[in-house]
Scaffold this motif. Structure first.
Motif, short mmCIF file in Angstrom:
data_model
loop_
_atom_site.label_atom_id
_atom_site.label_comp_id
_atom_site.label_asym_id
_atom_site.label_seq_id
_atom_site.Cartn_x
_atom_site.Cartn_y
_atom_site.Cartn_z
N ARG A 157 0.85 -1.18 0.00
CA ARG A 157 0.00 0.00 0.00
C ARG A 157 0.88 1.23 0.00
O ARG A 157 1.95 1.26 0.63
CB ARG A 157 -0.89 0.04 1.25
CG ARG A 157 -1.78 -1.16 1.42
CD ARG A 157 -2.86 -1.22 0.39
NE ARG A 157 -4.06 -0.46 0.78
CZ ARG A 157 -5.08 -0.26 0.00
NH1 ARG A 157 -5.05 -0.72 -1.25
NH2 ARG A 157 -6.13 0.42 0.43
N SER A 158 0.44 2.25 -0.70
CA SER A 158 1.14 3.54 -0.64
C SER A 158 0.81 4.23 0.67
O SER A 158 -0.12 3.84 1.38
CB SER A 158 0.71 4.42 -1.81
OG SER A 158 -0.64 4.82 -1.64
N ALA A 159 1.56 5.28 0.99
CA ALA A 159 1.29 6.02 2.22
C ALA A 159 -0.11 6.62 2.18
O ALA A 159 -0.82 6.63 3.20
CB ALA A 159 2.34 7.12 2.41
N ALA A 160 -0.53 7.13 1.02
CA ALA A 160 -1.87 7.72 0.91
C ALA A 160 -2.95 6.65 1.10
O ALA A 160 -3.97 6.90 1.77
CB ALA A 160 -2.03 8.40 -0.44
N GLU A 161 -2.73 5.47 0.55
CA GLU A 161 -3.71 4.40 0.72
C GLU A 161 -3.80 3.98 2.18
O GLU A 161 -4.90 3.75 2.71
CB GLU A 161 -3.33 3.21 -0.16
CG GLU A 161 -3.56 3.45 -1.65
CD GLU A 161 -3.01 2.33 -2.51
OE1 GLU A 161 -3.59 2.08 -3.57
OE2 GLU A 161 -1.98 1.72 -2.12
#
Length: 429
Positions: free
Chosen positions: A356-360
Motif C-alpha cells: 500500500r502507498s502512504a496515501a492508501e
C-alpha cells in the motif's frame, strides 16, 4: 449519555434514581432494537454500546449469570506471586482503600486475563459481591459477565466507568464500578486492572478520576523499580563493555539498552521471548551473539549475513496478550508486542500482500489520504523494530517473508479498540 453527564447526574439520591431509570430505558431499548432488528430509540455511551455489541456476539444472556469457575487456590497463589502488580499493592492500598472503605466499596486487582487476584474493602460489600461470584479467582471478562468496568477496560485499554444499567447483565445493575488498566513500563504489556466497585447509590462521581490517578502512580512505581534495575545492570556491564573489541550492547531481559560500544545507542533492542546464549539474528543488526550478564545480556554484533534473514512473520491480532508479531528464520525467532496503531498498520499490510502507498494507508487508518505524513512517521518507528521484515515503495512485508495472519475467533473482536475504516470493514467480513 456522556461520561460527564453521568458524573453530574449521580450527585444526589434523587439524581441517582433518575439516572438509573434513564439508563435502564436505554438498556431495554438497545435489547429491543437487537431483538427486532432495528436501531434503538436511545443510544448508550459509545464505550458501552461497543461493549454491548461484543457481549451479544459472545452469547452473554442479560437475564442469567454464567456460572463462575474460580481459579484453584494453588493457581491463584501462583498468579499472585508471578504478577508484577504484587510489588505495587502498597501504592494501590494507600491510594484507594481509604476512599473505598469510607464509601462502602471494595478494591479489586485483576490480571490481564481478568482473573481477580486481590479483593479488599468493605465487609458488607464483599458479602454482596460473593452473591455475584465476584470473589478472588473469578473471571471478570466481558465474555463471562458482560459489560463491566474490569472486562471493558481490558478490551478498551483505557479507564472505564460502568454505572447501574450500563451493566449488560441485569443482576449487576445495582452496582457501579470504575477500573483502569495497568501496564508494564518495560514493554507496554497489559498487566491487569485496578477497580473500585460498590452499590450504585454509594458511588461518587470522582471515583473514575481517583482510580485513574492511582493507576498512574502504580505504573510510576513500576517504572522507578525498572530504572533502578537498569542502573544496577549499567554498573556491572560497564567494565565488560570496556574490554569488548568491536560492536556490542548491554541490555536488560526486556531489551532496554544500558550501554554500548562501537554503536549509536538505541533505546531498546527486540529480543526473542525466551533468549538463550548463542548466535541469533536481530532485525536491526543482523548476525549477533548473545552472552549472559548478571541481570541481562551482552549482544556482540557481527556482520549481516543474508542467509540469516527472517523468513516467516506471524501477525497475531486475536491473542489474549494483545497484538504481536513473531518473526522467525534460521537464527531463531523473536516476538514484538505491537502498539494499537502498529497493529492496525501490519493488519492492513498483511491483508494487502502487494503493498500500500502512504496515501492508501492513510485512507485505511484515518479515512483521509492527506494524512500520509503521519503514516510515514509511524512506519519509520515500526521499521526500527522490524528492520528488513518490512519493505517500502510500496509499503509491504518484504519479499521472501511468509506472512501468517491470526484473527480472533469472532471477527467482531478484531482489534476492538480500533476506529480505522479498514479494520471496521474487516469486522463485518
Amino acid at each position: 449519555m456522556s461520561d460527564k453527564r453521568i458524573d453530574s447526574a449521580i450527585r444526589s439520591d434523587r439524581d441517582f434514581r433518575a439516572t438509573a431509570r434513564r439508563l435502564a430505558t436505554v438498556h431495554e431499548a438497545a435489547l429491543s432494537g437487537v431483538a427486532s432488528g432495528g436501531a434503538p430509540l436511545a443510544a448508550p455511551r459509545a464505550v458501552i454500546g461497543e461493549s454491548w455489541r461484543r457481549v451479544l456476539v459472545s452469547g452473554v444472556d442479560p437475564d442469567r449469570d454464567r456460572p463462575q469457575s474460580p481459579l484453584p487456590v494453588a493457581e491463584l497463589e501462583h498468579r499472585r506471586q508471578a504478577s508484577p502488580l504484587s510489588a505495587v499493592l502498597p501504592v494501590l492500598h494507600e491510594g484507594l482503600l481509604p476512599a473505598a472503605d469510607a464509601a462502602q466499596q471494595i478494591m479489586v486487582v485483576t490480571d490481564a486475563e481478568g482473573r481477580v487476584l486481590w479483593r479488599e474493602g468493605s465487609a458488607p460489600v464483599r458479602r454482596m459481591a460473593d452473591r455475584l461470584g465476584f470473589d478472588k479467582g473469578a473471571d471478570w471478562t466481558e465474555g463471562v459477565v458482560g459489560t463491566n468496568a474490569i472486562g471493558t477496560a481490558l478490551v478498551a485499554r483505557r479507564p472505564v466507568l460502568v454505572h447501574s444499567a450500563e451493566h449488560f447483565v441485569r443482576s449487576h445493575q445495582q452496582w457501579t464500578c470504575a477500573a483502569a488498566p495497568l501496564h508494564d513500563p518495560r514493554d507496554g504489556r497489559l498487566l491487569g486492572t485496578v477497580d473500585i466497585s460498590g452499590p450504585a447509590p454509594s458511588f461518587h462521581p470522582t471515583t473514575l478520576s481517583l482510580v485513574s490517578a492511582v493507576a498512574r502512580l502504580a505504573e510510576g512505581e513500576l517504572r522507578s523499580r525498572h530504572q533502578l534495575s537498569l542502573d544496577r545492570l549499567r554498573s556491572s556491564a560497564a567494565p565488560v563493555l570496556a574490554r569488548v573489541g568491536g560492536r556490542a550492547l548491554a541490555v536488560d531481559p526486556s531489551g532496554w539498552v544500558v550501554g554500548v560500544t562501537g554503536l549509536t545507542p538505541p533505546d531498546r533492542v527486540a529480543l526473542p521471548k525466551a533468549p538463550q546464549a548463542g548466535p541469533l539474528w536481530l532485525p536491526r543488526y543482523g548476525r549477533c551473539a548473545l552472552e549472559p550478564l548478571p541481570g541481562g545480556w551482552l549482544i556482540r554484533v557481527g556482520d549481516r549475513e543474508p542467509g540469516l534473514a527472517p523468513s516467516r512473520a506471524v501477525l497475531d491480532v486475536g491473542g489474549p496478550d494483545g497484538p504481536a508479531v513473531t518473526v522467525s528464520g534460521p537464527a531463531g525467532s523473536w516476538t514484538h508486542a505491537l502498539t494499537p496503531r502498529h497493529a492496525e498498520l501490519l493488519f492492513v499490510l498483511a491483508a494487502h500482500p502487494r503493498g500500500r502507498s502512504a496515501a492508501e494507508l492513510a485512507r485505511d487508518l484515518f479515512g483521509d489520504a492527506s494524512r500520509a505524513v503521519t503514516v510515514r512517521a509511524e512506519l519509520s518507528r515500526l521499521r526500527r523494530h522490524l528492520g528488513s521484515v518490512l519493505a517500502h515503495r510500496p509499503y509491504r512485508f518484504a519479499d521472501g517473508v511468509e506472512v501468517e495472519l491470526r484473527l480472533p475467533a469472532a471477527r467482531a473482536q478484531l482489534l476492538p479498540h480500533s476506529l480505522a475504516p479498514a479494520v471496521a470493514a474487516a469486522r463485518l467480513g
